[in-house]
Design a protein around this motif. Structure first.
Motif, PDB file in Angstrom:
ATOM      1  N   GLU A   1       8.120  -0.256 -14.282  1.00  0.00           N
ATOM      2  CA  GLU A   1       8.790   0.919 -13.716  1.00  0.00           C
ATOM      3  C   GLU A   1      10.297   0.844 -13.946  1.00  0.00           C
ATOM      4  O   GLU A   1      10.933   1.835 -14.319  1.00  0.00           O
ATOM      5  CB  GLU A   1       8.503   1.013 -12.218  1.00  0.00           C
ATOM      6  N   ALA A   2      10.874  -0.334 -13.711  1.00  0.00           N
ATOM      7  CA  ALA A   2      12.310  -0.507 -13.894  1.00  0.00           C
ATOM      8  C   ALA A   2      12.717  -0.286 -15.352  1.00  0.00           C
ATOM      9  O   ALA A   2      13.853   0.098 -15.638  1.00  0.00           O
ATOM     10  CB  ALA A   2      12.732  -1.905 -13.439  1.00  0.00           C
ATOM     11  N   ALA A   3      11.764  -0.510 -16.276  1.00  0.00           N
ATOM     12  CA  ALA A   3      12.034  -0.315 -17.700  1.00  0.00           C
ATOM     13  C   ALA A   3      11.788   1.127 -18.140  1.00  0.00           C
ATOM     14  O   ALA A   3      11.913   1.446 -19.326  1.00  0.00           O
ATOM     15  CB  ALA A   3      11.168  -1.262 -18.534  1.00  0.00           C
ATOM     16  N   GLY A   4      11.413   1.989 -17.188  1.00  0.00           N
ATOM     17  CA  GLY A   4      11.255   3.400 -17.514  1.00  0.00           C
ATOM     18  C   GLY A   4       9.833   3.867 -17.714  1.00  0.00           C
ATOM     19  O   GLY A   4       9.606   5.037 -18.044  1.00  0.00           O
ATOM     20  N   PHE A   5       8.861   2.988 -17.516  1.00  0.00           N
ATOM     21  CA  PHE A   5       7.454   3.375 -17.672  1.00  0.00           C
ATOM     22  C   PHE A   5       6.899   3.919 -16.362  1.00  0.00           C
ATOM     23  O   PHE A   5       7.435   3.637 -15.282  1.00  0.00           O
ATOM     24  CB  PHE A   5       6.612   2.180 -18.137  1.00  0.00           C
ATOM     25  N   SER A   6       5.821   4.670 -16.464  1.00  0.00           N
ATOM     26  CA  SER A   6       5.131   5.201 -15.288  1.00  0.00           C
ATOM     27  C   SER A   6       3.661   4.811 -15.391  1.00  0.00           C
ATOM     28  O   SER A   6       2.834   5.568 -15.896  1.00  0.00           O
ATOM     29  CB  SER A   6       5.283   6.727 -15.222  1.00  0.00           C
ATOM     30  N   PRO A   7       3.312   3.611 -14.925  1.00  0.00           N
ATOM     31  CA  PRO A   7       1.950   3.101 -15.110  1.00  0.00           C
ATOM     32  C   PRO A   7       0.886   3.971 -14.460  1.00  0.00           C
ATOM     33  O   PRO A   7       1.124   4.635 -13.444  1.00  0.00           O
ATOM     34  CB  PRO A   7       2.006   1.713 -14.451  1.00  0.00           C
ATOM     35  N   LEU A   8      -0.301   3.944 -15.061  1.00  0.00           N
ATOM     36  CA  LEU A   8      -1.443   4.673 -14.522  1.00  0.00           C
ATOM     37  C   LEU A   8      -1.921   4.019 -13.224  1.00  0.00           C
ATOM     38  O   LEU A   8      -1.927   2.786 -13.099  1.00  0.00           O
ATOM     39  CB  LEU A   8      -2.608   4.651 -15.518  1.00  0.00           C
ATOM     40  N   LEU A   9      -2.341   4.850 -12.265  1.00  0.00           N
ATOM     41  CA  LEU A   9      -3.000   4.376 -11.060  1.00  0.00           C
ATOM     42  C   LEU A   9      -4.500   4.567 -11.242  1.00  0.00           C
ATOM     43  O   LEU A   9      -4.965   5.688 -11.430  1.00  0.00           O
ATOM     44  CB  LEU A   9      -2.509   5.155  -9.841  1.00  0.00           C
ATOM     45  N   VAL A  10      -5.235   3.480 -11.220  1.00  0.00           N
ATOM     46  CA  VAL A  10      -6.690   3.522 -11.408  1.00  0.00           C
ATOM     47  C   VAL A  10      -7.341   3.048 -10.120  1.00  0.00           C
ATOM     48  O   VAL A  10      -6.975   1.998  -9.569  1.00  0.00           O
ATOM     49  CB  VAL A  10      -7.116   2.619 -12.588  1.00  0.00           C
ATOM     50  N   HIS A  11      -8.292   3.820  -9.619  1.00  0.00           N
ATOM     51  CA  HIS A  11      -8.884   3.515  -8.323  1.00  0.00           C
ATOM     52  C   HIS A  11      -9.510   2.118  -8.317  1.00  0.00           C
ATOM     53  O   HIS A  11     -10.349   1.791  -9.150  1.00  0.00           O
ATOM     54  CB  HIS A  11      -9.946   4.558  -7.963  1.00  0.00           C
ATOM     55  N   GLY A  12      -9.062   1.303  -7.366  1.00  0.00           N
ATOM     56  CA  GLY A  12      -9.540  -0.067  -7.276  1.00  0.00           C
ATOM     57  C   GLY A  12     -10.755  -0.194  -6.367  1.00  0.00           C
ATOM     58  O   GLY A  12     -11.653   0.629  -6.381  1.00  0.00           O
ATOM     59  N   SER A  13     -10.759  -1.236  -5.535  1.00  0.00           N
ATOM     60  CA  SER A  13     -11.911  -1.499  -4.676  1.00  0.00           C
ATOM     61  C   SER A  13     -11.449  -2.190  -3.400  1.00  0.00           C
ATOM     62  O   SER A  13     -10.552  -3.038  -3.425  1.00  0.00           O
ATOM     63  CB  SER A  13     -12.924  -2.387  -5.400  1.00  0.00           C
ATOM     64  N   GLY A  14     -12.113  -1.850  -2.302  1.00  0.00           N
ATOM     65  CA  GLY A  14     -11.826  -2.526  -1.045  1.00  0.00           C
ATOM     66  C   GLY A  14     -12.195  -3.996  -1.073  1.00  0.00           C
ATOM     67  O   GLY A  14     -11.673  -4.789  -0.287  1.00  0.00           O
ATOM     68  N   ARG A  15     -13.085  -4.383  -1.979  1.00  0.00           N
ATOM     69  CA  ARG A  15     -13.450  -5.798  -2.105  1.00  0.00           C
ATOM     70  C   ARG A  15     -12.408  -6.597  -2.895  1.00  0.00           C
ATOM     71  O   ARG A  15     -12.442  -7.831  -2.884  1.00  0.00           O
ATOM     72  CB  ARG A  15     -14.818  -5.934  -2.785  1.00  0.00           C
ATOM     73  N   ASN A  16     -11.529  -5.901  -3.541  1.00  0.00           N
ATOM     74  CA  ASN A  16     -10.531  -6.570  -4.380  1.00  0.00           C
ATOM     75  C   ASN A  16      -9.273  -6.879  -3.566  1.00  0.00           C
ATOM     76  O   ASN A  16      -8.153  -6.627  -3.998  1.00  0.00           O
ATOM     77  CB  ASN A  16     -10.190  -5.677  -5.578  1.00  0.00           C
ATOM     78  N   VAL A  17      -9.461  -7.422  -2.379  1.00  0.00           N
ATOM     79  CA  VAL A  17      -8.329  -7.701  -1.498  1.00  0.00           C
ATOM     80  C   VAL A  17      -7.672  -9.028  -1.879  1.00  0.00           C
ATOM     81  O   VAL A  17      -8.295  -9.898  -2.485  1.00  0.00           O
ATOM     82  CB  VAL A  17      -8.768  -7.747  -0.025  1.00  0.00           C
ATOM     83  N   LYS A  18      -6.431  -9.165  -1.471  1.00  0.00           N
ATOM     84  CA  LYS A  18      -5.705 -10.400  -1.715  1.00  0.00           C
ATOM     85  C   LYS A  18      -5.757 -11.274  -0.467  1.00  0.00           C
ATOM     86  O   LYS A  18      -5.403 -10.833   0.629  1.00  0.00           O
ATOM     87  CB  LYS A  18      -4.242 -10.101  -2.074  1.00  0.00           C
ATOM     88  N   VAL A  19      -6.209 -12.498  -0.626  1.00  0.00           N
ATOM     89  CA  VAL A  19      -6.242 -13.446   0.482  1.00  0.00           C
ATOM     90  C   VAL A  19      -4.802 -13.881   0.756  1.00  0.00           C
ATOM     91  O   VAL A  19      -4.180 -14.542  -0.073  1.00  0.00           O
ATOM     92  CB  VAL A  19      -7.136 -14.658   0.158  1.00  0.00           C
ATOM     93  N   THR A  20      -4.284 -13.476   1.910  1.00  0.00           N
ATOM     94  CA  THR A  20      -2.876 -13.718   2.219  1.00  0.00           C
ATOM     95  C   THR A  20      -2.686 -14.529   3.496  1.00  0.00           C
ATOM     96  O   THR A  20      -1.840 -15.414   3.551  1.00  0.00           O
ATOM     97  CB  THR A  20      -2.131 -12.372   2.367  1.00  0.00           C
ATOM     98  N   TRP A  21      -3.485 -14.215   4.518  1.00  0.00           N
ATOM     99  CA  TRP A  21      -3.319 -14.851   5.819  1.00  0.00           C
ATOM    100  C   TRP A  21      -4.509 -15.757   6.115  1.00  0.00           C
ATOM    101  O   TRP A  21      -5.594 -15.582   5.555  1.00  0.00           O
ATOM    102  CB  TRP A  21      -3.183 -13.785   6.910  1.00  0.00           C
ATOM    103  N   PRO A  22      -4.344 -16.748   7.012  1.00  0.00           N
ATOM    104  CA  PRO A  22      -5.449 -17.683   7.299  1.00  0.00           C
ATOM    105  C   PRO A  22      -6.749 -16.995   7.681  1.00  0.00           C
ATOM    106  O   PRO A  22      -7.834 -17.424   7.276  1.00  0.00           O
ATOM    107  CB  PRO A  22      -4.896 -18.505   8.465  1.00  0.00           C
ATOM    108  N   GLU A  23      -6.656 -15.886   8.440  1.00  0.00           N
ATOM    109  CA  GLU A  23      -7.881 -15.216   8.881  1.00  0.00           C
ATOM    110  C   GLU A  23      -8.604 -14.482   7.756  1.00  0.00           C
ATOM    111  O   GLU A  23      -9.747 -14.035   7.920  1.00  0.00           O
ATOM    112  CB  GLU A  23      -7.564 -14.232  10.013  1.00  0.00           C
TER     113      GLU A  23
END
Length: 246
Positions: free
Chosen positions: A215-237
């Motif tokens: 984005e900072a380089a001037g591009f506008s990347p495509l948004l492609v629908h992801g998945s609720g299962r594709n979450v990032k493990v971030t917190w202990p819980e």
């Protein structure tokens, strides 16, 4: 003799040089987050295996810290997978080092995926690859924001003591939660990351993912629908409920 034309290839790159301090569980394993065991396997192995489900991915390249002694065992036996000890100080540096090491053609495609997203569905990965190839543009998996969004008040003594307050409600219309993989041409991504890192030092630009550098380089990347299962493990819980459906 006429040369056989070469077609851009698709590789995946997984930056896995961090320690995942936010996900640390007091009194539990001191292993970096990507090596915590979920459903009998290291989380990193789940993430790499998910990328291998699409045969269009020619190779998965995992970039780890220089003295990583765990990755070989964690990924043993996986096809089309290599690991390289070129992790940098930040995610952006690690990805840039991984791109340089891979020696790709500028037109090759790179899927950058979080080591802490072990639940990437095959269908979501396929949607991203299909969309980017069809449009000949880079893009990323993402989900529209479903919850009401609140912005907290600026940090104060109250916030530091654990009491935080609402400053305003943010209109969620048009807001998306970025996921990975994020798919871009190798040459464009490398150039964007180098430029963004320079601007980060000079102008305080914040690079949170590959898309932000593009984005900072001037591009506008495509948004492609992801998945609720594709979450990032971030917190202990997060570990227990992600493990429950892996």
């Amino acid at each position: 003799m006429r040369e056989t034309p070469t077609h851009p290839k698709i590789i995946a790159l997984v930056p896995a040089a961090g320690i995942g301090a936010r996900a640390a569980i007091p009194g539990k394993s001191s292993l970096p987050k990507q090596y915590q065991v979920l459903a009998g396997q290291p989380m990193l192995r789940h993430a790499v295996s998910a990328l291998l489900t699409d045969t269009r991915v020619a190779e998965v390249r995992v970039v780890v810290a220089e003295h990583d002694t765990i990755v070989a065992q964690a990924l043993a036996g996986l096809p089309r997978t290599v690991w390289r000890p070129y992790g940098g100080d930040t995610r952006a540096h690690t990805v840039l080092n991984g791109l340089a090491d891979a020696a790709l053609s500028p037109g090759d495609w790179v899927l950058v995926h979080d080591a802490a997203r072990p639940g990437l569905p095959r269908e979501a990965l396929g949607r991203l690859i299909d969309a980017c190839l069809a449009a000949d543009e880079g893009g990323l998996l993402a989900l529209p924001v479903a919850d009401t969004m609140k912005r907290q008040t600026p940090p104060t003594g109250e916030a530091r003591s654990g009491r935080m307050r609402i400053h305003e409600t943010v209109d969620r219309n048009g807001l998306w939660l970025a996921q990975t993989p994020q798919m871009f041409r190798a040459g464009q991504l490398a150039s964007a990351l180098k430029e963004a890192l320079a601007r980060e030092l000079e102008q305080g630009l914040v690079i949170t993912d590959e898309a932000s550098a593009m984005e900072a380089a001037g591009f506008s990347p495509l948004l492609v629908h992801g998945s609720g299962r594709n979450v990032k493990v971030t917190w202990p819980e997060d570990f227990a409920w992600v493990e429950s459906w892996l």
